[in-house]
Design an enzyme around this catalytic site. Structure first.
Site, PDB file in Angstrom:
ATOM      1  N   HIS A  83       5.475  -7.690  10.513  1.00  0.00           N
ATOM      2  CA  HIS A  83       4.999  -8.316   9.267  1.00  0.00           C
ATOM      3  C   HIS A  83       3.498  -8.581   9.442  1.00  0.00           C
ATOM      4  CE1 HIS A  83       4.914 -10.475   5.600  1.00  0.00           C
ATOM      5  NE2 HIS A  83       5.862 -11.363   5.782  1.00  0.00           N
TER       6      HIS A  83
ATOM      7  N   LYS B 131      20.704   3.618  -7.070  1.00  0.00           N
ATOM      8  CA  LYS B 131      21.392   4.855  -7.483  1.00  0.00           C
ATOM      9  C   LYS B 131      21.416   5.867  -6.347  1.00  0.00           C
ATOM     10  CE  LYS B 131      19.545   4.506 -12.213  1.00  0.00           C
ATOM     11  NZ  LYS B 131      18.590   5.172 -13.114  1.00  0.00           N
TER      12      LYS B 131
ATOM     13  N   ARG C 155       8.330  -4.160   1.079  1.00  0.00           N
ATOM     14  CA  ARG C 155       9.221  -4.917   1.973  1.00  0.00           C
ATOM     15  C   ARG C 155      10.584  -4.244   1.930  1.00  0.00           C
ATOM     16  NH1 ARG C 155       9.923 -11.346   2.279  1.00  0.00           N
ATOM     17  NH2 ARG C 155       8.027 -10.986   3.487  1.00  0.00           N
TER      18      ARG C 155
ATOM     19  N   ARG D 280       6.572 -16.035  -1.167  1.00  0.00           N
ATOM     20  CA  ARG D 280       5.165 -16.107  -0.821  1.00  0.00           C
ATOM     21  C   ARG D 280       4.506 -14.745  -0.724  1.00  0.00           C
ATOM     22  NH1 ARG D 280       7.500 -20.610   0.673  1.00  0.00           N
ATOM     23  NH2 ARG D 280       9.166 -19.164   1.106  1.00  0.00           N
ATOM     24  N   THR D 281       5.149 -13.820  -0.028  1.00  0.00           N
ATOM     25  CA  THR D 281       4.465 -12.557   0.248  1.00  0.00           C
ATOM     26  C   THR D 281       4.221 -11.792  -1.055  1.00  0.00           C
ATOM     27  OG1 THR D 281       5.513 -12.523   2.408  1.00  0.00           O
ATOM     28  CG2 THR D 281       4.514 -10.474   1.671  1.00  0.00           C
TER      29      THR D 281
HETATM   30  C1  NCD Z   1       8.968 -14.502   6.558  1.00  0.00           C
HETATM   31  C2  NCD Z   1       9.568 -13.114   6.463  1.00  0.00           C
HETATM   32  O1  NCD Z   1       9.892 -12.655   5.367  1.00  0.00           O
HETATM   33  O2  NCD Z   1       9.658 -12.501   7.512  1.00  0.00           O
HETATM   34  N1  NCD Z   1       8.601 -15.037   5.333  1.00  0.00           N
HETATM   35  C3  NCD Z   1       7.344 -14.769   4.846  1.00  0.00           C
HETATM   36  O3  NCD Z   1       7.002 -13.636   4.598  1.00  0.00           O
HETATM   37  N2  NCD Z   1       6.498 -15.809   4.718  1.00  0.00           N
HETATM   38  C4  NCD Z   1       9.718 -15.436   7.408  1.00  0.00           C
HETATM   39  C5  NCD Z   1      11.176 -15.646   7.142  1.00  0.00           C
HETATM   40  O4  NCD Z   1      11.742 -15.121   6.205  1.00  0.00           O
HETATM   41  O5  NCD Z   1      11.769 -16.397   7.933  1.00  0.00           O
END
Ligand code: NCD
Length: 308
Positions: free
Chosen positions: A136, A87, A108, A58-59
């Site tokens: 997040h 590397k 991320r 999703r993100t």
């Molecule tokens: C979450 C995350 O990556 O922290 N997912 C997301 O971004 N929608 C929640 C999760 O992974 O449980």
């Protein structure tokens, strides 16, 4: 007037109430434009780089969809093992390189503080799409947007956060973000996975009521928002401990009988076992609408941080 231009988005507690209001209002404008089928060019000629060193559906996709919907373009690294991180390149050097390719960077990373470190390395705006068990913030903004859409207010709501509150970055950020409003929290977690003391202390210090329990059923009556989360398997050192806790809380339809009719059930997704699929048809089951809200909210963030 609130402005976000050239700002990094690193933590949920960085925003003023005015900045949050600006993001919400901008996102609502984009949601209306998407509904009308408008073709937008706010980001034409701009490039977003998405660097995802942990799994994501999703993100990453909603950031990329947001950039494309704004007429911009995307270059991305979807896994650390396909990039030079494999590397041995430092995050600093990767970011210094990417700043030569892109106008805005979404990262991320498995390490707490990685986004802040990346932001130090570049003058480009860096958006934290999850730093390990840390924060997040863009998820929390879309969560707040969802609450406002579903409940039409946030002040005065009873919000129950459930699951792995120790390792869950979504709940860390959401607690901080909602602390700007007069919410009352109930935190439901197994003893071993309670919300970090530092965050509970910060909330109470801001005058927010926080009750803690390990009983999901007790967190349902009176709740306006029930926010379920996944036990974060990847953060456990001991797989046996994960197995012991993984099915700690499973929300079923019958458990929602004592709930308010107007309850909103949320989940950042991915869901593993936390919500039985028979909940999905309830009018208050908002998690897929919540996921869709990622696009207009991330459009708002991208356009605001790159604005003049
Ligand atoms: C979450 C995350 O990556 O922290 N997912 C997301 O971004 N929608 C929640 C999760 O992974 O449980």
């Amino acid at each position: 007037m609130a402005r976000l231009s050239s700002k990094d988005v690193l933590r949920a507690d960085q925003f003023s109430v005015d900045e949050i209001a600006l993001i919400m209002e901008t996102a609502r404008g984009y949601a209306a434009a998407l509904d009308r089928g408008d073709v937008l060019d706010r980001m034409r000629g701009k490039i977003l780089s998405t660097l995802f060193y942990e799994p994501s559906t999703r993100t990453r996709l909603s950031f990329e969809a947001a950039m494309e919907r704004l007429g911009g373009q995307v270059v991305s690294v979807a896994e650390a093992k396909s990039s030079s991180a494999a590397k041995g390149e430092s995050l600093h050097d990767t970011i210094k390189t990417v700043e030569g390719y892109a106008d805005v960077i979404v990262l991320r990373h498995p390490q707490i503080g990685a986004a802040a470190e990346a932001a130090q390395a570049t003058h480009r705006p860096v958006l934290n799409a999850g730093d390990g068990a840390g924060q997040h913030p863009t998820q929390s903004l879309l969560d707040l947007y969802t609450i406002l859409e579903e409940q039409e207010r946030v002040d005065g709501l009873n919000v129950t956060l459930v699951g792995d509150l120790k390792h869950g970055r979504t709940v860390h950020s959401l607690a901080d973000l909602l602390a700007n409003y007069g919410v009352r929290f109930r935190f439901v977690a197994p003893d071993a996975l309670r919300m970090p003391e530092e965050i509970v202390g910060r909330l109470r210090g801001r005058g927010i009521t926080v009750e803690e329990s390990s009983d999901l059923a007790a967190g349902i009556p009176g709740a306006d928002v029930l926010y379920m989360t996944r036990i974060q398997r990847e953060r456990f050192e001991d797989p046996a401990e994960y197995d012991r806790l993984k099915d700690a809380f499973i929300l079923t339809r019958s458990m929602l009988e004592p709930a308010k009719d107007s309850i909103t059930v949320m989940h950042p997704l991915p869901r593993v076992n936390e919500i039985a699929t028979d909940v999905d048809v309830l009018p208050g089951a908002a998690y897929f609408r919540q996921a869709a809200n990622g696009v207009p909210v991330r459009m708002a963030l991208l356009s605001l941080v790159t604005g003049e």
